[in-house]
Scaffold this motif. Structure first.
Motif, mmCIF file in Angstrom:
data_model
loop_
_atom_site.group_PDB
_atom_site.id
_atom_site.type_symbol
_atom_site.label_atom_id
_atom_site.label_comp_id
_atom_site.label_asym_id
_atom_site.label_seq_id
_atom_site.Cartn_x
_atom_site.Cartn_y
_atom_site.Cartn_z
ATOM 1 N N UNK A 112 0.811 -1.218 0.000
ATOM 2 C CA UNK A 112 0.000 0.000 0.000
ATOM 3 C C UNK A 112 0.846 1.270 0.000
ATOM 4 N N UNK A 113 2.144 1.137 0.292
ATOM 5 C CA UNK A 113 3.002 2.316 0.342
ATOM 6 C C UNK A 113 3.716 2.597 -0.980
ATOM 7 N N UNK A 114 3.317 1.919 -2.066
ATOM 8 C CA UNK A 114 3.925 2.201 -3.375
ATOM 9 C C UNK A 114 3.806 3.674 -3.758
ATOM 10 N N UNK A 115 2.629 4.314 -3.652
ATOM 11 C CA UNK A 115 2.567 5.739 -3.988
ATOM 12 C C UNK A 115 3.456 6.603 -3.091
ATOM 13 N N UNK A 116 3.558 6.245 -1.825
ATOM 14 C CA UNK A 116 4.426 6.998 -0.919
ATOM 15 C C UNK A 116 5.882 6.923 -1.372
ATOM 16 N N UNK A 117 6.311 5.736 -1.813
ATOM 17 C CA UNK A 117 7.692 5.582 -2.297
ATOM 18 C C UNK A 117 7.933 6.466 -3.518
ATOM 19 N N UNK A 118 6.942 6.554 -4.395
ATOM 20 C CA UNK A 118 7.061 7.451 -5.544
ATOM 21 C C UNK A 118 7.156 8.900 -5.081
ATOM 22 N N UNK A 119 6.419 9.244 -4.024
ATOM 23 C CA UNK A 119 6.496 10.593 -3.476
ATOM 24 C C UNK A 119 7.859 10.917 -2.897
ATOM 25 N N UNK A 120 8.479 9.952 -2.220
ATOM 26 C CA UNK A 120 9.833 10.168 -1.703
ATOM 27 C C UNK A 120 10.827 10.361 -2.849
ATOM 28 N N UNK A 121 10.614 9.656 -3.965
ATOM 29 C CA UNK A 121 11.476 9.836 -5.129
ATOM 30 C C UNK A 121 11.309 11.239 -5.717
ATOM 31 N N UNK A 122 10.089 11.760 -5.698
ATOM 32 C CA UNK A 122 9.845 13.143 -6.143
ATOM 33 C C UNK A 122 10.608 14.109 -5.244
ATOM 34 N N UNK A 123 10.528 13.874 -3.950
ATOM 35 C CA UNK A 123 11.235 14.740 -2.996
ATOM 36 C C UNK A 123 12.743 14.704 -3.213
ATOM 37 N N UNK A 124 13.235 13.583 -3.800
ATOM 38 C CA UNK A 124 14.673 13.439 -4.046
ATOM 39 C C UNK A 124 15.059 13.831 -5.473
#
Length: 383
Positions: free
Chosen positions: A307-319
């Motif tokens: 369920x945290x797949x979108x969150x991981x994409x968000x962390x990649x955006x932040x990076x």
């Protein structure tokens, strides 16, 4: 029919549509996507109220259903540790769709996943692409075999060679065992095609789709040298290949851009639990994208719950990864790179009606979840 209207629609293949709609037929397929909704006659209508509307998210590499959330060690059905070479294993025979991880994923907008054997074995078996709702895996399959799992580095060495008594003990042995299987499969296939009758071998039969390039080798490889070994072997035998995890990818981004193999990045959240994760970073997707490598972001669930797949994409955006590329990395890219983009990954006429209406944009708001999740035209979650 199901009509979703008044949404901010991201199709993943065209410009975003303000005040857009998605119309899904009774067969579960998308009829049309656009601006200004058609007649509501004969439709079940969901008003998105201006919320973000996207295709369901897709994970290109995880172990959902094979490593069960709530079943402790009884739930670990994803590594057949009796033999380092097990291409005859099929993910669908270990998937338990009753596991709570499926509902958790759907509630957070993940509707499809490629799941299969773990990384203990040099050759582990076939991954399957499935929808994440249902009681019977046979009815959830998008594509039964999307890749043959192979593994390099610490995992097969640690599982079999730790005591120094059973191969593989070294990286050389991992590569040699894989080559041996591929050579034997080529010889076996040549005999069959020549009209001869080789003794039936279940392992070699299972590898024929790899040799015929019907499915790729799906290579667990974190360290740069392991990534290059996977590429070297794929070239030697003229095979298709995906690079799964690709943790050291940023160190060799220029070389990977030349090779043009799909890169599945992750799991990037959590501690560096083994030596070959030393360079794990949420900046890797951005650096590979900048170099010209087509990427997907993965969870390797249960390492990171799906369920945290979108969150991981968000962390990649932040990076540093552009947000549009991050959305593609969890929708159309994994669908394309795993050979299921005819069904999922974007909102287009004729594709499966897998749609998510979000409470907030999950790539910019931690904790954002699905307001409504639709799979095959049916509402499977509503907040």
């Amino acid at each position: 029919m199901l009509l979703i209207k008044n949404g901010y629609v991201k199709t993943m293949v065209t410009e975003d549509i303000e005040n857009g709609y998605v119309l899904i037929g009774d067969d579960g397929k998308i009829i049309s996507v656009g601006k200004d909704a058609p007649s509501e006659e004969g439709c079940t209508v969901i008003d998105a109220g201006g919320r973000l509307v996207t295709p369901g998210c897709v994970d290109a590499h995880c172990h959902i259903g094979l490593h069960n959330t709530a079943m402790r060690w009884e739930g670990a059905d994803y590594n057949e540790r009796s033999d380092a070479i097990t291409p005859q294993m099929r993910a669908i025979d270990s998937i338990n769709p009753i596991d709570e991880a499926f509902d958790d994923a759907v509630k957070h907008g993940v509707t499809s996943a490629c799941t299969g054997p773990g990384s203990a074995n040099v050759v582990g078996g076939t991954f399957a692409a499935i929808k994440l709702t249902g009681k019977r895996v046979d009815n959830m399959i998008i594509k039964e075999a999307i890749g043959m799992k192979i593994a390099f580095g610490e995992n097969p060495k640690g599982c079999y060679g730790q005591a120094g008594s059973k191969a593989p003990v070294t990286r050389m042995a991992v590569a040699a065992m894989l080559r041996d299987l591929l050579f034997k499969t080529k010889r076996y296939l040549a005999a069959k095609e020549a009209g001869k009758d080789p003794n039936f071998d279940f392992k070699l039969e299972s590898m024929i789709p790899v040799i015929k390039k019907e499915i790729p080798l799906k290579a667990h490889a974190h360290r740069a040298d392991d990534i290059f070994t996977a590429i070297r072997i794929a070239k030697e035998f003229d095979l298709d290949l995906t690079l799964d995890h690709c943790t050291d990818g940023s160190l060799i981004a220029d070389e990977l851009a030349k090779e043009n193999y799909p890169a599945f990045i992750g799991p990037s959240f959590g501690n560096k639990s083994k030596i070959e994760l030393a360079n794990k970073s949420f900046s890797t997707p951005a650096e590979l994208h900048k170099a010209g490598v087509k990427i997907s972001i993965i969870t390797d669930a249960p390492v990171i719950p799906l369920q945290h797949l979108p969150m991981c994409a968000g962390f990649a955006v932040n990076a540093g990864l552009p947000i549009e590329e991050a959305w593609k990395a969890i929708t159309i890219n994994p669908a394309t790179q795993t050979g299921i983009c005819d069904r999922v990954g974007s909102l287009e006429t004729g594709k499966d009606g897998d749609v998510v209406i979000w409470t907030e944009d999950p790539l910019t708001t931690i904790g954002a979840a699905a307001y409504v999740t639709v799979i095959d035209g049916k509402v499977v979650h509503q907040a």
